[in-house]
Structure formats: C-alpha cells, structure tokens
Design an enzyme around this catalytic site. Sequence first.
Site, PDB file in Angstrom:
ATOM      1  N   GLY A  98      26.857  25.172  69.632  1.00 50.65           N
ATOM      2  CA  GLY A  98      26.391  26.408  70.248  1.00 50.65           C
ATOM      3  C   GLY A  98      27.416  27.518  70.173  1.00 50.65           C
ATOM      4  N   GLY A 100      30.119  29.143  71.197  1.00 58.01           N
ATOM      5  CA  GLY A 100      31.206  28.851  72.125  1.00 58.01           C
ATOM      6  C   GLY A 100      32.059  30.046  72.482  1.00 58.01           C
ATOM      7  N   ARG A 101      32.005  31.088  71.657  1.00 54.79           N
ATOM      8  CA  ARG A 101      32.773  32.301  71.965  1.00 54.79           C
ATOM      9  C   ARG A 101      32.061  33.554  71.478  1.00 54.79           C
ATOM     10  NH1 ARG A 101      37.840  32.056  67.645  1.00 54.79           N
ATOM     11  NH2 ARG A 101      36.702  31.123  65.929  1.00 54.79           N
ATOM     12  N   LYS A 117      32.014  38.541  69.298  1.00 56.88           N
ATOM     13  CA  LYS A 117      32.705  37.272  69.051  1.00 56.88           C
ATOM     14  C   LYS A 117      34.088  37.336  69.674  1.00 56.88           C
ATOM     15  CE  LYS A 117      34.145  34.050  65.435  1.00 56.88           C
ATOM     16  NZ  LYS A 117      34.115  33.742  63.984  1.00 56.88           N
ATOM     17  N   ARG A 180      29.849  41.760  65.656  1.00 54.94           N
ATOM     18  CA  ARG A 180      29.183  41.327  64.426  1.00 54.94           C
ATOM     19  C   ARG A 180      27.727  41.769  64.437  1.00 54.94           C
ATOM     20  NH1 ARG A 180      30.635  35.115  63.227  1.00 54.94           N
ATOM     21  NH2 ARG A 180      29.184  34.714  64.926  1.00 54.94           N
ATOM     22  N   ASP A 260      26.436  24.039  60.913  1.00 53.79           N
ATOM     23  CA  ASP A 260      26.313  25.097  61.922  1.00 53.79           C
ATOM     24  C   ASP A 260      26.906  26.411  61.440  1.00 53.79           C
ATOM     25  OD1 ASP A 260      28.740  23.360  62.357  1.00 53.79           O
ATOM     26  OD2 ASP A 260      29.306  25.016  63.655  1.00 53.79           O
ATOM     27  N   ASP A 270      30.399  33.289  59.562  1.00 46.29           N
ATOM     28  CA  ASP A 270      31.522  32.575  60.181  1.00 46.29           C
ATOM     29  C   ASP A 270      32.751  32.529  59.277  1.00 46.29           C
ATOM     30  OD1 ASP A 270      30.085  32.255  62.443  1.00 46.29           O
ATOM     31  OD2 ASP A 270      29.650  30.146  62.167  1.00 46.29           O
TER      32      ASP A 270
END
Length: 493
Positions: A98, A100-101, A117, A180, A260, A270
Amino acid sequence: MSLLAEDTEAADLGLRWKPGFAALGPAFFTELRPTPLPDPYWVGRSEAVARELGLPTGWHESKVTLAALTGSLPVAGARPIATVYSGHQFGVWAGQLGDGRAIMLGETEAGLEVQLKGAGRTPYSRGGDGRAVLRSSIREFLCSEAMHGLGIPTTRALCVTGSDAPVYREEIESAAVVTRVAPSFVRFGHFEHFAANQRDEELRALADYVIDRYYPACRTTDRFGGNAYAVFLEAVSERTAALLAQWQAVGFCHGVMNTDNMSILGLTIDYGPFQFLDGFDPRHICNHSDTQGRYAFNQQPNVAYWNLFCLAQALLPLIGDQEVAVAALESYKTVFPNEFEGRMRAKLGLTEAAEGDRPLIEGVLKLLAAGKVDYTIFWRRLSGYMADGNVEPVRDLFLDRAGFDAWLLSFSQRHAGADRALAAELMRRSNPKFVLRNHLGQQAIEASQQKDHSGVATLLALLQTPFEEHPGADAYAGFPPDWASTIEISCSS
C-alpha cells in the site's frame, strides 16, 4: 464525511476535484491527512506540469501553496487518501503493501491524480516513517520529467519541496515531498491484493473502474469471445511491452520492478534505484540492494512478462479460463521485439524495415558491450557522423577499431542511396544528447543540500528537451567522471 469538513482553513490551489478512485469506496483506501513538515522551501518546480494541471500563473508565489504541497495545509476540495495494494517483491509474495508514504489529494477535473510522496505515515507504512528524503525526491522529480522529455510514458512531477526536518536512513538526512501527477497510480499490485484475499467483488469493481476509465475499447470488441477482462489484460501487456522497448532502447534501468511498481497504464512509475547506462553493460545492476541481479538491465523485459503473468493470475477469477488468460499475454512476445527493433531502427536512422536490420542492431550492441562503450555518447556521435560524415569521433570510442569498421561498412551499405540529411534528423530526434546520469543527479543533490537549487533547475531545463543541442551545456553531455562508478543507489534511495 470528508476529513476536510472540519477544516477552518484550506489552501485553494485553483484546482477543482472529482471523486475519481475514491468513488470505489473505503475497501480500497484509507482517508487521512498528510503530516505537516516545518518551514518548507521550494527545491524544484515544473512549469510544464503546472500547465497540464491548469494551475494559475504565479501559482508557486504563495506560501499557502508551498505549505499545501508539503502536506502542512489541507487543500480546498481535496479528499486525501492512501490506497491499499499487495505485490511480489524480488519475485517473492510480500503480502499487503500500500501507499506507505504517498497520499493522494484526489483527481482533478482534467483527469489527473495528484499525490504527495513523503507526506507522512499511513496505515500501510509497515513501521516506516512515511517520509522521503531530499536526495531521492530530487532524483524522482528530475527523472519523471526527463522520461517525459524522452517521450517515454511516465508519471510526472509538479514540484519538490524541502524541509530541514530530520529523516533517519543510513544517516540523518533532510525531508522532502514530491508532488506526483498521473492519469492513474493504479498498479498490478492493486489487483493482486483483492485476488489474494479472495475478494472477487472488489476485484471486479476495480477492473471495471480501470476498464471504463482507461480502456473502454475492451467493452466493444469480440476478441476472446468478448471477454472484456481478457482483452484488458492483453491491452496492458501490449502497453507494458512498448514501455519496456523504450526503456531498453534508451538504456534505462528501473532497478526495482516489483509488481507493486508496475503501472496498469504502462507508465514508468516509482523512481527509486534507477540509472541510465554509462558504459554499455547488458548485465548492469543499478540497484545496490539487488544482490541476485534479478533486475539487471538485460532481465527487464523478462521480468515485465513475469509481472504480467502475476497480473493474469490476479485477473483469473474475472477472466474465468486459464488458457484464455495465458493467451492474452501472448502478444507481449511479439510486441516487445517489434517495438524494440523499431526504436533501434530509428536510432540508426532507418525509416523502413529490411531483412538485415536485426543482425545490424545485434552487431552494434555486441560491439558496445565488448568495449563498455558509453551508450548515450555513442548514439549521439553516430547521429553527428550521419550529418557531417566525420566518423573519427565515433571510431575513437572503440578499442576494437577493426570490429567497428566492419560494422560501419554494413551500416553504410544499409544507408546506400538514402537521404543522409533525413536520416541524420531522425537519428538526432531518436538519440538524446542529455540523460539523467547518476553523477549529474548527485551533483545537483549535493548543492541542494546546501540550499543551492540552481543545479536542479539547470538539469530540468536540459532534460525536458534532451534532443536539442543546448549550446554551452556540453559539460552535461560528457563522459561521467571516475567517481560516478562508486555511487551506490539502493531501495532506500
């Protein structure tokens, strides 16, 4: 009820929001606020992304906007959420993951999701602090915009904001937040999460949402007997194949291709331990954490297919037939090589396919690998040779001069009778002069850590138009210094 209903003060960014992903319901996310950071400051901004979002002129001049994009003020009309997903990491099922940040502010009326982010802990932080450091945030900001400048599908980055708040990694670093932007941040892992937990109703709702929003043609075709979910899987496979072909052609290493970290829209997403190749080494591993070399440069196309197979398994309850699901992945095996060869032909200045193109492509890649020749510089110099006929700058890159001369003869024969000026222009548009090399990013980071953000701005300007000459900026297109090879980028980056 939205958390923002209780707010007495909220920053109006001039954006209007719509439900978007949040309309799927609470099974898919947790609603929460970002955690404030003290005394934020601007590090870098992309006016191109600001225009895409429709932000007003002078948007960055307000301290309120700065605070809002650092997570210290709520945004008017936004409904911030963190989404849940699962996934395979380094080939092993990792269970629930998930955001997380990352906290999504929402979706704008223009159809773009906006994420912060590094905005603090979420229920999916798994013991982490939910923060991002200045170092990694600058890298993500610059590379997001660099990839867009190269014409490669990617998430975008509006800005980086910094704070002197301490963040503890291998050492104490300062905090930062990247804003983002993407049409969607949905990943393969979102589907894996609900499939692994046998929550078929939510799985179907998610698939229907993504298909209806981003792949509507899947509803109106008779492929696979009109099975929209199989057609959807095929479409994702083909977008992913095209993306990987672009990565390989430009020499981009992602570094951590977990499921992910795979976009359902075929976007580069990412940016962690990424790298553009310096010397060409097909087996190069850019991620210091990847001790087994799973995500080596030459493994990326196969890993992408493996990840698509995981997505197929997740969608199987909807597709209903394993053979159909496997068949939906088949086109990857043709789309990737065709797209890759097409990209490489353009780099060679070839507008049409011919029988001998594959050996020509494979031959030059073998030469580059044997001599660890700088990948970006070679292709740009070859473009120059096509324009002015001076081969010595290209030839000087090779220790195996005889091998290069033999290849050059084949290359010249392939271009016999062609319009060299047109070929040179195609090559110039296909072979960037500037890429975000690790040492360039590191220099900008070190300056920013001393509150000098001019290096970030300079790199951004070059990387947004990387095929242009940019007179006076040749130092940013030169060979990497010796110390560049000592830079270690890991999953914590």
